[in-house]
Structures are given as structure tokens and as C-alpha cells.
Enzyme design. Structure first.
Site, PDB file in Angstrom:
ATOM      1  N   ASP A  52      80.525  27.520  44.354  1.00  0.00           N
ATOM      2  CA  ASP A  52      81.027  28.492  45.328  1.00  0.00           C
ATOM      3  C   ASP A  52      80.722  28.086  46.764  1.00  0.00           C
ATOM      4  O   ASP A  52      79.927  27.177  47.006  1.00  0.00           O
ATOM      5  CB  ASP A  52      80.369  29.855  45.074  1.00  0.00           C
ATOM      6  CG  ASP A  52      81.084  30.615  43.970  1.00  0.00           C
ATOM      7  OD1 ASP A  52      82.208  30.216  43.609  1.00  0.00           O
ATOM      8  OD2 ASP A  52      80.513  31.600  43.471  1.00  0.00           O
ATOM      9  N   TYR A 110      70.686  23.693  36.927  1.00  0.00           N
ATOM     10  CA  TYR A 110      70.790  24.373  38.212  1.00  0.00           C
ATOM     11  C   TYR A 110      69.391  24.740  38.690  1.00  0.00           C
ATOM     12  O   TYR A 110      68.515  25.059  37.876  1.00  0.00           O
ATOM     13  CB  TYR A 110      71.601  25.673  38.086  1.00  0.00           C
ATOM     14  CG  TYR A 110      73.096  25.495  38.145  1.00  0.00           C
ATOM     15  CD1 TYR A 110      73.759  25.462  39.365  1.00  0.00           C
ATOM     16  CD2 TYR A 110      73.841  25.374  36.974  1.00  0.00           C
ATOM     17  CE1 TYR A 110      75.144  25.316  39.421  1.00  0.00           C
ATOM     18  CE2 TYR A 110      75.223  25.223  37.023  1.00  0.00           C
ATOM     19  CZ  TYR A 110      75.864  25.196  38.250  1.00  0.00           C
ATOM     20  OH  TYR A 110      77.222  25.050  38.309  1.00  0.00           O
TER      21      TYR A 110
END
Lengths: 246, 246
Positions: A52, A110
Site C-alpha cells: 500500500d 513482514y
């Protein structure tokens, strides 16, 4: 046509995200534009997944097919010479044509950085959380996320994916200097899943939820029962692994 | 009127420097604008010294006089609530009216960060130097800068200061992670002095000059004999000390 795999790092601060879209510059558009200049024809790239706006990457993986004759390693210097300095190609390698950056990904890592005090130099790179946090409670909450679960409660409601079962292999809380890092290794993650898991674990850390509530949230399969979505700028796609997990 | 001392950190990336000037936003203008809103009249601030465009500060010191009744510590939260997030007030303290941020400064510490590989996350915070560097040669060069010298060779020619004698108390090379840091503590520094010293020491590190050349450069009192000026974005005003040096 030879298939080239790239490992790419980027500072997502000034981008509208990874994927090409009508308004706003994107990582994909920058890389495709440089590849088009090198090839003198359009080149489509495929990434392991989208990130994003304002989300960073240390080890995003992409692939593309090239008609150029040069050795794969030469793409590193050639691309970096033309890319903006917030995108860095770290490695380039020739793969056989069965390699696919998205469908071949077996495991993704992540990391999410938070800090408890403001620091102007970290404002784009870690989320500031000034509540007093219990590391122990957050560690217990993270442990409850490990395993194969339906993560519907931890994904955006609009996501149209049918199968929301994913496996988290590792979920831990690290301390580095004055930052706290949430580290996840999983088979793959739903849209916004890491940010919702982090937002919820932080709410456990400040005492709004108990660690055991995580298990009930997973079982509820309802986004409304989990916590808030942590902001994008603390999130890093750390690496993508293409080897089978034992 | 009460005199307030602030310790301020800022990321200089998006500023035209510290000092107010006709074109471009500056650190001084941002802080004075917020103080004017709080006071409902203009407030002039005085800093320990200017920093150039893209130069950072961890511990810049400024002072101003206030008509407000609130306790000095309250300025920290009040200012941070209104300042942009690349400027952070770290401390506020009431001083007697003999305190002067510029004329009272007894010692300043500057640090300069370089790295040997590109990193998109450090592009505004450390200069990249890809030449192979000898740490030992750079350490010897730094040692020759210590002491009281006329630093004319290490200052910009246009600088109109008459007295270019300054004292450097400490000058060392540190390694932190994958960065090399040049650390200077001195009585004060001429315009661009730290960046010219760093540029020259790096040229010693890559073998263009010998460490002993530093002494001859100091003696020449001629800017043309020293090395290049290192770029601004690796430089940090680290702290300013107002106590007498023993």
C-alpha cells in the site's frame, strides 16, 4: 525470452503504493518505465504482491521477461542508474521460465516498527504509540496468531478473496534500540492483515484486550471484533521465499 | 519577560536551512510562526548557529523571551502539537536573561554519517561513498585536525569572518552498523568547515592525500589546498554545550 528475478528495496513514503493506478506514482510504474527505456518496448513486471501507499520493502521480489542479451547481474547497475533513489535493485538473477514472483511465493516475512517516543527522523519509518505497553501481553497475543487459521476477522471486509485461511509460521516481538518490531512469517497474508494484527496486538499491549481474546477473535470470523488497523508507514515487506517449507 | 531555552531536533531534508530567508521554508520560520500564534504577537528566536539546507539537528539550541505565564516545560507539548512532524522540541527550560543561545555556546558537537553502499532509507541521512576507504588513514587525518588552528583552508573563501582560529577538542571516526561517523567537538566551527574537513578526510581515506597533508593544508591557509566539500545531508548538529570547558 529470458526470465529475470529482481530483489528490490523501496522507501514507500512518496508512492501511492506498489501497483499501477490512474492517479499517483507507483513503484511498478517507476520500474516499468525504466525497463521500457532499456528495452525500447513496454515490459510488464509481476511482483510477489502489492504494497500500500507509504508501506516499505526491503526484499520485494519481481520478475519480467527480457529480450536483452546482457548478463542478469548487469540489470542491477543499469536499473539503479535510472531509478529514483528511493528504489534500489539489490539483486538480479536469471530464472527458468517456470519462476513466478507471485504464484511461486512460499513464505513471506513482514515486519512492523513502532516506537514509544516521537523522533522526526523516524516519522515515515515507524508508527509512534505513546500508550504504556506490556511486552509480555503482546508476546502472548502474537503466539495465538501462529498456526493455520481463518483470518477473516483480520482482513478488510471488502476483500473478495473466498479462502481466508492462511498459515503463520512465526510471530514474535523484537526490541531493537528504542523501537519494538512485530515480525511475521507466513504462507501469505490477506489485504491489510498484518496491519490489523499489529493494531490489535498493540491494543492487547495497552490492556484493552487480553491475549486470550485473540483466539476468540479468530473464531468469530468478523472484522468488527478485532482491533484497529495500524498505519501504513511502520510496515515493511521484509523478504519473500520461494523454496518449499519443510 | 522570561527567557526560555529549547533543545530542538529536526530533519533538514525539506528545509532551505535554519535561517529565515526570502525564498524557501526554514526551521526558524516554522518555529517563529508557531510562537507567534501562541503569543498573539511576533516572537524572535536566536539559535546557537545556522544550519544549511538538508543539514539535520539532534540538539540545536534556541532561546526566546516570552510574556506567557505557563511553566517552561509546557512549551514542549504546546509547540510540538503545532509544529510539523519533522521538527521536534525535546526540552524547554527557563534560563536567566544572561543566557544567549549563540554567544553563550562553549562547545559544539557535529557528526557526519557516510555509508559505503546505497540504501534507499538512508538517502537523506548519510552520504554514500563507494570508494574503498582506509579507516586507519582517516583516523590519522582526523587526529591532525585536533587542537587550535587557523582553519582558513577549511572554510569557504567568501566567509567574511576575520578570525578563523578555532579549537577542535575531539575528532574521531566511529563505526556504527554499516555506517562510518566522523565526530567533531569544537569551540565553534566556520561556515562549511565540518563538511570541508569531512570531504578532505574522505579523500585521505581513498588515498588521494596522505594524513600528514592535513597539517600542510592547515598551514597553507588557502581553501584551494584542501579537499572537496562533503554534501549537506550527512551532517548533524549533535549538541551544543554552554558550560565552560575545563
Amino acid at each position: 525470452m529470458r526470465r529475470i528475478k529482481l530483489i528490490v528495496a523501496y522507501d514507500g513514503t512518496h508512492y501511492a503504493g506498489y501497483q499501477v493506478q490512474p492517479n499517483g506514482n507507483t513503484i511498478q510504474a517507476e520500474i516499468e518505465s525504466v525497463l521500457a527505456r532499456m528495452h525500447r518496448h513496454p515490459v510488464k513486471i509481476i511482483a510477489s504482491g502489492r504494497t500500500d501507499a507509504r508501506v516499505h520493502a526491503l526484499g520485494q521480489v519481481i520478475h519480467f521477461d527480457t529480450t536483452l542479451e546482457m548478463p542478469a547481474e548487469r540489470f542491477v547497475k543499469a536499473l539503479n542508474a535510472m531509478l529514483p533513489d528511493d528504489i534500489l535493485v539489490k539483486q538480479a538473477e536469471e530464472m527458468d521460465d517456470t519462476f513466478h514472483a507471485r504464484y511461486g511465493a512460499k513464505r513471506k516475512e513482514y515486519r512492523y516498527h513502532i516506537r514509544q517516543t516521537e523522533d522526526p527522523f523516524r516519522r515515515h519509518y515507524a508508527a509512534t504509540v505513546t500508550y504504556k505497553l506490556s511486552l509480555e501481553a503482546m508476546r502472548q497475543a502474537m503466539e495465538r496468531l501462529i498456526g493455520t487459521h481463518d483470518f477473516t476477522s483480520f482482513s478488510v471486509t471488502k476483500a473478495e478473496v473466498e479462502d481466508r485461511v492462511r498459515t503463520i509460521y512465526e510471530a514474535e516481538v523484537l526490541e531493537m534500540g528504542d523501537e519494538i518490531i512485530f515480525r511475521f512469517v507466513g504462507s501469505g497474508f490477506l489485504y491489510n492483515q498484518v496491519r490489523i494484527m499489529v493494531g490489535t496486538v498493540i491494543e492487547v499491549g495497552r490492556g484493552k484486550y487480553q491475549p486470550a481474546d485473540i483466539t476468540q477473535m479468530l473464531e468469530a470470523k468478523d472484522r468488527r471484533v478485532a482491533g484497529i488497523t495500524a498505519p501504513p508507514h511502520g510496515l515493511y515487506l521484509w523478504n519473500v521465499n520461494y523454496e518449499k517449507v519443510d
